[in-house]
Design a protein around this motif. Structure first.
Motif, PDB file in Angstrom:
ATOM      1  N   GLU A   1     -26.639  32.878 -20.267  1.00  0.00           N
ATOM      2  CA  GLU A   1     -27.248  31.600 -20.580  1.00  0.00           C
ATOM      3  C   GLU A   1     -26.129  30.555 -20.607  1.00  0.00           C
ATOM      4  O   GLU A   1     -24.935  30.926 -20.655  1.00  0.00           O
ATOM      5  CB  GLU A   1     -27.970  31.695 -21.925  1.00  0.00           C
ATOM      6  CG  GLU A   1     -27.105  32.142 -23.081  1.00  0.00           C
ATOM      7  CD  GLU A   1     -27.941  32.524 -24.306  1.00  0.00           C
ATOM      8  OE1 GLU A   1     -28.356  33.703 -24.383  1.00  0.00           O
ATOM      9  OE2 GLU A   1     -28.173  31.668 -25.175  1.00  0.00           O
ATOM     10  N   PRO A   2     -26.462  29.266 -20.579  1.00  0.00           N
ATOM     11  CA  PRO A   2     -25.392  28.254 -20.533  1.00  0.00           C
ATOM     12  C   PRO A   2     -24.358  28.428 -21.648  1.00  0.00           C
ATOM     13  O   PRO A   2     -23.147  28.349 -21.398  1.00  0.00           O
ATOM     14  CB  PRO A   2     -26.162  26.941 -20.655  1.00  0.00           C
ATOM     15  CG  PRO A   2     -27.494  27.224 -20.020  1.00  0.00           C
ATOM     16  CD  PRO A   2     -27.808  28.657 -20.413  1.00  0.00           C
ATOM     17  N   SER A   3     -24.802  28.709 -22.878  1.00  0.00           N
ATOM     18  CA  SER A   3     -23.841  28.897 -23.971  1.00  0.00           C
ATOM     19  C   SER A   3     -22.871  30.029 -23.664  1.00  0.00           C
ATOM     20  O   SER A   3     -21.707  29.982 -24.074  1.00  0.00           O
ATOM     21  CB  SER A   3     -24.580  29.216 -25.276  1.00  0.00           C
ATOM     22  OG  SER A   3     -25.493  28.194 -25.590  1.00  0.00           O
ATOM     23  N   GLY A   4     -23.350  31.033 -22.950  1.00  0.00           N
ATOM     24  CA  GLY A   4     -22.513  32.181 -22.632  1.00  0.00           C
ATOM     25  C   GLY A   4     -21.410  31.861 -21.642  1.00  0.00           C
ATOM     26  O   GLY A   4     -20.469  32.645 -21.490  1.00  0.00           O
ATOM     27  N   ALA A   5     -21.522  30.729 -20.962  1.00  0.00           N
ATOM     28  CA  ALA A   5     -20.529  30.350 -19.963  1.00  0.00           C
ATOM     29  C   ALA A   5     -19.480  29.400 -20.516  1.00  0.00           C
ATOM     30  O   ALA A   5     -18.517  29.057 -19.817  1.00  0.00           O
ATOM     31  CB  ALA A   5     -21.217  29.705 -18.763  1.00  0.00           C
ATOM     32  N   VAL A   6     -19.640  28.976 -21.773  1.00  0.00           N
ATOM     33  CA  VAL A   6     -18.757  27.938 -22.315  1.00  0.00           C
ATOM     34  C   VAL A   6     -17.321  28.440 -22.472  1.00  0.00           C
ATOM     35  O   VAL A   6     -16.367  27.684 -22.286  1.00  0.00           O
ATOM     36  CB  VAL A   6     -19.325  27.392 -23.646  1.00  0.00           C
ATOM     37  CG1 VAL A   6     -18.313  26.514 -24.364  1.00  0.00           C
ATOM     38  CG2 VAL A   6     -20.609  26.604 -23.371  1.00  0.00           C
ATOM     39  N   GLY A   7     -17.140  29.710 -22.778  1.00  0.00           N
ATOM     40  CA  GLY A   7     -15.792  30.255 -22.899  1.00  0.00           C
ATOM     41  C   GLY A   7     -15.030  30.144 -21.594  1.00  0.00           C
ATOM     42  O   GLY A   7     -13.895  29.623 -21.555  1.00  0.00           O
TER      43      GLY A   7
ATOM     44  N   VAL B   1     -10.666  33.475 -26.300  1.00  0.00           N
ATOM     45  CA  VAL B   1     -11.405  32.212 -26.301  1.00  0.00           C
ATOM     46  C   VAL B   1     -12.853  32.540 -26.656  1.00  0.00           C
ATOM     47  O   VAL B   1     -13.526  33.288 -25.941  1.00  0.00           O
ATOM     48  CB  VAL B   1     -11.316  31.513 -24.933  1.00  0.00           C
ATOM     49  CG1 VAL B   1     -12.151  30.231 -24.947  1.00  0.00           C
ATOM     50  CG2 VAL B   1      -9.861  31.203 -24.587  1.00  0.00           C
ATOM     51  N   ILE B   2     -13.311  31.984 -27.787  1.00  0.00           N
ATOM     52  CA  ILE B   2     -14.593  32.387 -28.373  1.00  0.00           C
ATOM     53  C   ILE B   2     -15.473  31.151 -28.587  1.00  0.00           C
ATOM     54  O   ILE B   2     -15.041  30.197 -29.243  1.00  0.00           O
ATOM     55  CB  ILE B   2     -14.361  33.078 -29.742  1.00  0.00           C
ATOM     56  CG1 ILE B   2     -13.254  34.115 -29.633  1.00  0.00           C
ATOM     57  CG2 ILE B   2     -15.662  33.700 -30.260  1.00  0.00           C
ATOM     58  CD1 ILE B   2     -12.096  33.884 -30.600  1.00  0.00           C
ATOM     59  N   PRO B   3     -16.695  31.175 -28.074  1.00  0.00           N
ATOM     60  CA  PRO B   3     -17.586  30.029 -28.283  1.00  0.00           C
ATOM     61  C   PRO B   3     -17.848  29.793 -29.775  1.00  0.00           C
ATOM     62  O   PRO B   3     -17.934  30.738 -30.561  1.00  0.00           O
ATOM     63  CB  PRO B   3     -18.887  30.448 -27.588  1.00  0.00           C
ATOM     64  CG  PRO B   3     -18.524  31.556 -26.662  1.00  0.00           C
ATOM     65  CD  PRO B   3     -17.341  32.237 -27.275  1.00  0.00           C
ATOM     66  N   VAL B   4     -17.989  28.509 -30.156  1.00  0.00           N
ATOM     67  CA  VAL B   4     -18.261  28.137 -31.540  1.00  0.00           C
ATOM     68  C   VAL B   4     -19.555  27.339 -31.613  1.00  0.00           C
ATOM     69  O   VAL B   4     -19.654  26.250 -31.044  1.00  0.00           O
ATOM     70  CB  VAL B   4     -17.119  27.282 -32.133  1.00  0.00           C
ATOM     71  CG1 VAL B   4     -17.447  26.917 -33.585  1.00  0.00           C
ATOM     72  CG2 VAL B   4     -15.796  28.018 -32.056  1.00  0.00           C
ATOM     73  N   GLY B   5     -20.558  27.911 -32.271  1.00  0.00           N
ATOM     74  CA  GLY B   5     -21.770  27.177 -32.609  1.00  0.00           C
ATOM     75  C   GLY B   5     -21.748  27.010 -34.118  1.00  0.00           C
ATOM     76  O   GLY B   5     -21.096  26.114 -34.652  1.00  0.00           O
ATOM     77  N   GLY B   6     -22.384  27.937 -34.839  1.00  0.00           N
ATOM     78  CA  GLY B   6     -22.264  27.972 -36.283  1.00  0.00           C
ATOM     79  C   GLY B   6     -20.934  28.547 -36.743  1.00  0.00           C
ATOM     80  O   GLY B   6     -20.542  28.398 -37.896  1.00  0.00           O
ATOM     81  N   GLY B   7     -20.249  29.249 -35.837  1.00  0.00           N
ATOM     82  CA  GLY B   7     -18.913  29.737 -36.134  1.00  0.00           C
ATOM     83  C   GLY B   7     -18.840  31.176 -36.615  1.00  0.00           C
ATOM     84  O   GLY B   7     -17.749  31.696 -36.826  1.00  0.00           O
ATOM     85  N   GLY B   8     -19.973  31.827 -36.781  1.00  0.00           N
ATOM     86  CA  GLY B   8     -19.956  33.201 -37.281  1.00  0.00           C
ATOM     87  C   GLY B   8     -19.268  34.158 -36.326  1.00  0.00           C
ATOM     88  O   GLY B   8     -18.475  35.021 -36.740  1.00  0.00           O
TER      89      GLY B   8
ATOM     90  N   ALA C   1     -25.812  23.803 -23.338  1.00  0.00           N
ATOM     91  CA  ALA C   1     -25.483  25.034 -24.067  1.00  0.00           C
ATOM     92  C   ALA C   1     -26.224  25.026 -25.397  1.00  0.00           C
ATOM     93  O   ALA C   1     -25.646  24.779 -26.459  1.00  0.00           O
ATOM     94  CB  ALA C   1     -23.968  25.135 -24.275  1.00  0.00           C
ATOM     95  N   ASP C   2     -27.527  25.334 -25.349  1.00  0.00           N
ATOM     96  CA  ASP C   2     -28.385  25.122 -26.514  1.00  0.00           C
ATOM     97  C   ASP C   2     -28.020  26.012 -27.694  1.00  0.00           C
ATOM     98  O   ASP C   2     -28.342  25.692 -28.829  1.00  0.00           O
ATOM     99  CB  ASP C   2     -29.863  25.269 -26.137  1.00  0.00           C
ATOM    100  CG  ASP C   2     -30.166  26.594 -25.461  1.00  0.00           C
ATOM    101  OD1 ASP C   2     -29.225  27.388 -25.253  1.00  0.00           O
ATOM    102  OD2 ASP C   2     -31.342  26.843 -25.144  1.00  0.00           O
TER     103      ASP C   2
END
Lengths: 327, 327
Positions: B276-282, B175-182, B230-231
């Protein structure tokens, strides 16, 4: 007074705790080395099971009691020792009763119950804790496991010194937080044996420097339960640890409340590790005494990481970034 | 559109970044496994150099540019990519210019400057960032290194998938967070090659589920810069990553803001790691979709740990203990 434990006791404790406790891995940071002007090696006991080094001492003591046929243990502890004893008791199939002041952080109460212990709340005074604990022992036949003033506890905590010197044999100095002194005493015994010329320092909040004053006076001067943010270090140094600290410590380094919170912020932002305020006192004391440690490779124990997240706001309220820069 | 990168590109990137980036070690927790009802293996990229996975992609891209004779690089980034590019440029002896919105957290601005880059502040709009960055490139001759929509960046992030499957070959799902998707695209390429039947999921805040909607629509639906906590995941998915996500992702799992903060509290209290919040999204997305993952061994990327300590109070304000219990 002869030392209550010797190196072989620490080695024996290491064998007892190995199946149950983590061997935490050394952590380093170029950024923090730059800030400190030193080479720092951290022992992250916040990553230890139950979230603090107390897991080692409690497991060491409970293993001895279980082997002797004891069926139940008890303690009074505001937090980390209580959780550690609960964990150790469950691991060895023993009943566990933990007397906790009703004011203890919810996160610590939850942890104790989560490890399967019976939680007994009492008024937040030492007298109430001792009376309640005595009543619990009377009712249940549980054996008291004290938090620091006990040879098996000290030997268990000493395994930290064993691992630090095995992993980084060229450490020049160690800086170890002092509350009751069990951690510091155990680490001194192990480290002095493995590295006879190592320089050993305690670390205390300036507001709770009872061990430093006791060493200067040559006798234990009890703590007056000071209001330091480092709540794990408010207790007075114990008799058995004190005898060891007198022999081995070069000095006890202190840090102000602001220095403790600044060090805590550095650990969060640079090491990305969650520590409780007491866990940051070693780094705070090092940064406040850089001149005395110049050029050394210094081992620092990060003692624990059990902090209620809802309290983090108050610890980091006032400009942590600029705090960091002033160090 | 053919995939912009293949497995061998990730392997090549791994060789390029090895001298500069950490190989982060897998983290597990019995306590979190119990809460999740799953076997979880975390990849702690908060412990990566520069505090996030972005170090890998930036180092991968800068190494290629340096080998080609480029002398200066530039980017516009609110944070982690900027710090990562600054780090990578210094490691390769290149100049670095980073355009940052004046509203970016001080801790991130400090990090970028700390790595020796020139910080150029601009108004907090995408237009201002692009205009300012173009002017900087014009003045300095710097080459743009974008944060995700670039093959060398994606290949660098993919090294995370390589390491996860090497360290834990029996992972059933990632399970991998997706922002720009890289990050997600790179990890998909590496993981699919090493474990052809692995189940691959993205993770997004429900408030910023542009990649999920884009996959459903079969074309990129730009993000409207949503106000998620999750900025790091507010950005729209890029074209090159999107083509890879379409091929490899089974689905994108989402989490509400409350679920993200609850997962963040669990990571602090159970793993003792600063994310950071983004790091917890997974983790949040996994806990919100436990029924779909039942019984699996799930790898979760903790993407970064750069958070201003003074903001932690607002993230953990409301009863984190009871939040934790309800999960």
């Amino acid at each position: 007074m002869p030392a209550a434990i010797h190196y072989q006791d620490v080695v024996a404790a290491a064998a007892r705790i190995a199946p149950f406790c983590h061997r935490t891995q050394p952590v380093t940071s170029h950024l923090l080395d730059g800030i400190a002007g030193l080479r720092l090696v951290f022992k992250p006991e916040n990553l230890q099971r139950t979230g603090s080094f107390k897991c080692r001492g409690a497991t060491s003591a409970v293993a001895v009691l279980a082997a002797a046929g004891v069926r139940a243990v008890a303690t009074h502890s505001a937090g980390n020792h209580g959780a550690a004893l609960a964990f150790a008791a469950r691991a060895h199939g023993l009943e566990c009763h933990v007397v906790v002041p009703s004011t203890a952080p919810r996160v610590k109460q939850d942890a104790i119950e989560g490890y399967g212990a019976r939680l007994v709340l009492c008024e937040p005074t030492l007298a109430a804790r001792e009376t309640t604990c005595a009543a619990v022992m009377d009712q249940t036949g549980a054996v008291l496991v004290p938090p620091y003033d006990h040879p098996d506890i000290m030997a268990g905590q000493g395994t930290i010194g064993l691992e630090m010197l095995e992993d980084t044999p060229d450490l020049d100095a160690l800086v170890i937080p002092v509350g009751g002194g069990g951690l510091c005493a155990g680490v001194c015994i192990a480290a002095r044996h493995l590295s006879p010329r190592i320089r050993l320092f305690g670390a205390e909040p300036l507001l709770a420097d009872d061990a430093r004053r006791s060493l200067a006076a040559g006798e234990i001067i009890p703590s007056t339960y000071p209001d330091t943010v480092a709540d794990g270090l408010r207790t007075s140094v114990g008799e058995l640890p004190f005898a060891i600290l007198r022999t081995h410590l070069e000095d006890i380094l202190t840090a102000t409340e602001a220095e403790i919170l600044a060090a805590m912020a550095l650990i969060y932002t640079r090491l990305k590790l969650v520590v409780e305020p007491s866990g940051a006192v070693g780094l705070a004391a090092v940064l406040a005494n850089q001149d005395r440690l110049g050029g050394l490779r210094v081992g620092i124990v990060l003692s624990g990481g059990n902090v209620d997240p809802s309290r983090l706001g108050e610890f980091f309220l006032s400009e942590p970034a600029s705090r960091g820069r002033t160090l």
